[in-house]
Write a protein that holds these residues in place. Structure first.
Motif, PDB file in Angstrom:
ATOM      1  N   THR A 125       0.886  -1.210  -0.223  1.00 22.49           N
ATOM      2  CA  THR A 125       0.037   0.268  -0.359  1.00 22.49           C
ATOM      3  C   THR A 125       1.144   1.105   0.037  1.00 22.49           C
ATOM      4  O   THR A 125       0.441   2.288   0.221  1.00 22.49           O
TER       5      THR A 125
ATOM      6  N   PRO B 188      -0.722  -0.859  -4.685  1.00 21.28           N
ATOM      7  CA  PRO B 188      -2.141  -0.429  -5.485  1.00 21.28           C
ATOM      8  C   PRO B 188      -2.460   0.170  -6.263  1.00 21.28           C
ATOM      9  O   PRO B 188      -3.765  -0.919  -6.985  1.00 21.28           O
ATOM     10  N   ASN B 189      -1.661   0.949  -6.964  1.00 23.55           N
ATOM     11  CA  ASN B 189      -1.946   1.248  -7.869  1.00 23.55           C
ATOM     12  C   ASN B 189      -0.566   1.443  -8.721  1.00 23.55           C
ATOM     13  O   ASN B 189      -0.095   0.617  -9.002  1.00 23.55           O
TER      14      ASN B 189
ATOM     15  N   GLY C 120       0.965  -2.776  -8.575  1.00 21.07           N
ATOM     16  CA  GLY C 120      -0.419  -2.581  -8.664  1.00 21.07           C
ATOM     17  C   GLY C 120      -1.420  -2.769  -9.945  1.00 21.07           C
ATOM     18  O   GLY C 120      -1.128  -1.168 -10.539  1.00 21.07           O
TER      19      GLY C 120
ATOM     20  N   PHE D   4      -5.021  -6.503  -9.553  1.00 17.50           N
ATOM     21  CA  PHE D   4      -5.647  -5.794  -8.162  1.00 17.50           C
ATOM     22  C   PHE D   4      -6.802  -5.368  -8.042  1.00 17.50           C
ATOM     23  O   PHE D   4      -6.357  -4.454  -9.070  1.00 17.50           O
TER      24      PHE D   4
END
Length: 202
Positions: A65, A86-87, A106, A127
């Protein structure tokens, strides 16, 4: 290049510094060699530092994260070697790569995957994986280069094989492996179940 032997990343979201070594020890005994502590865990940097001191010579330790360049700097200061996002944020990915970290970025779409790879990501993290399913993985593999691809989000011992057969290299394991408050014995049992499922699908 991605450097682990077991293609499973343990995600210890919510773990505290006082308990992190017990759970990590259970994971290492089961065969895990990649562990992340998400940044929304209590005093995550201290947990990372304790993990590095105890297991850093044989386990890829890092944080998940991770959203900003300042987070990357804090992770490096804590001694971590792995960054998981996550991105897809190319600036953060590039900063982490330049800082010497292994990066699992991610993504959800082909466009995001190629942006992450262009920024230097060593691995990709689909994800949330179960939102898209194994069919999405299979379709992506038709266009992606042969980089490590991890399924994260909703992965269990029962569905892990489906993602591996669809083209995933491995998986990141969160709530079905560790939940805050569980004892290390349960972590050990769940870890063994995931390792068995991974080997059975190989």
């Amino acid at each position: 290049m991605w450097q682990t032997s077991l293609p499973l990343i343990a995600i210890l979201r919510g773990v505290t510094p006082d308990e992190v070594l017990d759970h990590a020890g259970a994971l290492v005994d089961a065969g895990f060699d990649a562990i992340e502590v998400p940044l929304n865990s209590p005093d995550w940097a201290l947990s990372v530092r304790r993990l590095v001191d105890a297991f850093g010579d044989r386990v890829l330790i890092g944080a998940g994260t991770v959203l900003r360049e300042t987070d990357v700097d804090a992770l490096v200061a804590a001694g971590g070697r792995l960054m998981v996002t996550p991105n897809t944020r190319p600036a953060t990915i590039a900063h982490a790569v330049a800082s010497g970290l292994q990066v699992a970025a991610g993504f959800a779409t082909a466009s995001e995957a190629f942006e992450a790879l262009d920024a230097g990501a060593h691995a990709l993290k689909l994800f949330p994986a179960t939102t898209y399913g194994p069919g999405h993985v299979k379709a992506l593999r038709a266009v992606l280069p042969p980089v490590p691809l991890f399924a994260v989000g909703g992965i269990t011992p029962d569905n892990l094989g489906d993602y591996l057969r669809a083209g995933c290299t491995g998986a990141g394991l969160g709530g079905d492996l560790y939940r805050p408050g569980q004892d290390a014995g349960r972590t050990a049992a769940l870890a063994r179940g995931f390792v068995a499922a991974c080997r059975a699908a190989a």
